[in-house]
Design a protein around this motif. Sequence first.
Motif, mmCIF file in Angstrom:
data_model
loop_
_atom_site.group_PDB
_atom_site.id
_atom_site.type_symbol
_atom_site.label_atom_id
_atom_site.label_comp_id
_atom_site.label_asym_id
_atom_site.label_seq_id
_atom_site.Cartn_x
_atom_site.Cartn_y
_atom_site.Cartn_z
ATOM 1 N N VAL A 6 0.844 -1.193 0.000
ATOM 2 C CA VAL A 6 0.000 0.000 0.000
ATOM 3 C C VAL A 6 0.879 1.242 0.000
ATOM 4 O O VAL A 6 1.703 1.431 0.897
ATOM 5 C CB VAL A 6 -0.921 0.030 1.242
ATOM 6 C CG1 VAL A 6 -1.856 1.238 1.179
ATOM 7 C CG2 VAL A 6 -1.702 -1.275 1.357
ATOM 8 N N ALA A 7 0.704 2.090 -1.004
ATOM 9 C CA ALA A 7 1.410 3.368 -1.055
ATOM 10 C C ALA A 7 0.574 4.425 -0.343
ATOM 11 O O ALA A 7 -0.608 4.601 -0.656
ATOM 12 C CB ALA A 7 1.662 3.780 -2.499
ATOM 13 N N VAL A 8 1.174 5.103 0.620
ATOM 14 C CA VAL A 8 0.512 6.222 1.303
ATOM 15 C C VAL A 8 1.076 7.486 0.672
ATOM 16 O O VAL A 8 2.238 7.848 0.910
ATOM 17 C CB VAL A 8 0.770 6.189 2.816
ATOM 18 C CG1 VAL A 8 0.023 7.327 3.513
ATOM 19 C CG2 VAL A 8 0.365 4.841 3.400
ATOM 20 N N ALA A 9 0.276 8.150 -0.160
ATOM 21 C CA ALA A 9 0.827 9.215 -1.005
ATOM 22 C C ALA A 9 -0.118 10.390 -1.152
ATOM 23 O O ALA A 9 -1.341 10.235 -1.183
ATOM 24 C CB ALA A 9 1.168 8.648 -2.394
ATOM 25 N N ASN A 10 0.476 11.546 -1.248
ATOM 26 C CA ASN A 10 -0.179 12.786 -1.638
ATOM 27 C C ASN A 10 0.947 13.762 -1.957
ATOM 28 O O ASN A 10 1.844 13.953 -1.134
ATOM 29 C CB ASN A 10 -1.069 13.335 -0.523
ATOM 30 C CG ASN A 10 -1.914 14.519 -0.975
ATOM 31 O OD1 ASN A 10 -1.512 15.291 -1.848
ATOM 32 N ND2 ASN A 10 -3.081 14.683 -0.369
ATOM 33 N N GLN A 11 0.910 14.353 -3.125
ATOM 34 C CA GLN A 11 2.021 15.225 -3.499
ATOM 35 C C GLN A 11 2.073 16.492 -2.662
ATOM 36 O O GLN A 11 3.101 17.168 -2.627
ATOM 37 C CB GLN A 11 1.935 15.595 -4.976
ATOM 38 C CG GLN A 11 0.884 16.630 -5.323
ATOM 39 C CD GLN A 11 0.975 17.055 -6.774
ATOM 40 O OE1 GLN A 11 0.833 16.242 -7.664
ATOM 41 N NE2 GLN A 11 1.220 18.327 -7.006
ATOM 42 N N LYS A 12 0.988 16.816 -1.969
ATOM 43 C CA LYS A 12 0.977 17.984 -1.097
ATOM 44 C C LYS A 12 1.545 17.597 0.265
ATOM 45 O O LYS A 12 1.174 16.573 0.839
ATOM 46 C CB LYS A 12 -0.446 18.512 -0.947
ATOM 47 C CG LYS A 12 -0.536 19.865 -0.266
ATOM 48 C CD LYS A 12 -1.961 20.368 -0.288
ATOM 49 C CE LYS A 12 -2.034 21.788 0.285
ATOM 50 N NZ LYS A 12 -1.563 21.880 1.661
ATOM 51 N N GLY A 13 2.450 18.397 0.786
ATOM 52 C CA GLY A 13 3.027 18.133 2.083
ATOM 53 C C GLY A 13 2.124 18.575 3.224
ATOM 54 O O GLY A 13 1.182 19.345 3.039
ATOM 55 N N GLY A 14 2.402 18.079 4.415
ATOM 56 C CA GLY A 14 1.682 18.516 5.604
ATOM 57 C C GLY A 14 0.259 18.026 5.715
ATOM 58 O O GLY A 14 -0.567 18.659 6.366
#
Length: 261
Positions: A6-14
């Motif tokens: 499972v990839a936990v991803a979001n290009q936005k930080g924070g």
Amino acid sequence: MRPRVVAVANQKGGVGKTTTAISLGATLAAYERRTLLLDLDPQSNCTAGLGLRPSAGEATSYDLLLGNVALAAAARATEFPFLGLVPATPDLAGAEVELVGMVGREFRLRDALAGDALAAYDFALVDCPPSLGLLTLNALAAADGLLVPIQCEYFALEGVSHLMTTIEEVRRFLNPALTIDGVLLTMYDERTRLAQQVADEVRGVFGGLVFETVVPRNVRLAEAPSFGRPIHAYDLRSRGSQAYLELGREYLQRTEAADGR
């Protein structure tokens, strides 16, 4: 059953990405699912959040990506039963540059996790950097599922459209089997109308992909990493800990039912 990556991803930080990777990983481990956290972010916050500091010469995710070591040599046991970690250091930033000239550069992680490499685990959660570079692409190409944390603030959906576009490109060219395991609302403050508006907007866009569980804005969640502890070990009774325990139950219901586990 085959381990689930499972990839936990979001290009936005924070947005609570690393907090989610650590806390969900610790939750799955608490439910006695053999879980591996794989730190693929050069900031190595996932590693620090478990109180670990790799020593010189110790294998890390950098070595794993470059094919210098096998997964078994890079994975470390933690003090928590059923929870392992492939640590990262800032050296991982150099891997993105070194990968550029390599054949099959997007598949380095997939190849490292292939075969019986993950046989000792039920789940492998990959904490991705806040970007859509080669490290994140490696995670998406290797993953069975994607979990997207989105914070309940004004710019919540900023960048998510780019992530969705990238997912479609990954499905088309790299990993046709990639699914979205869920979208998680984080940093929710029930005292503000804005948080409710953002939550409604996210649910309007993603529908049933959004988890029913919402992670509140919680001081104890913010404090836990500085003590090198998952939230359940730091303050089990906190609202943050209880939210991630509930998320774990919901996540297992979704994925294990789908996988026939």
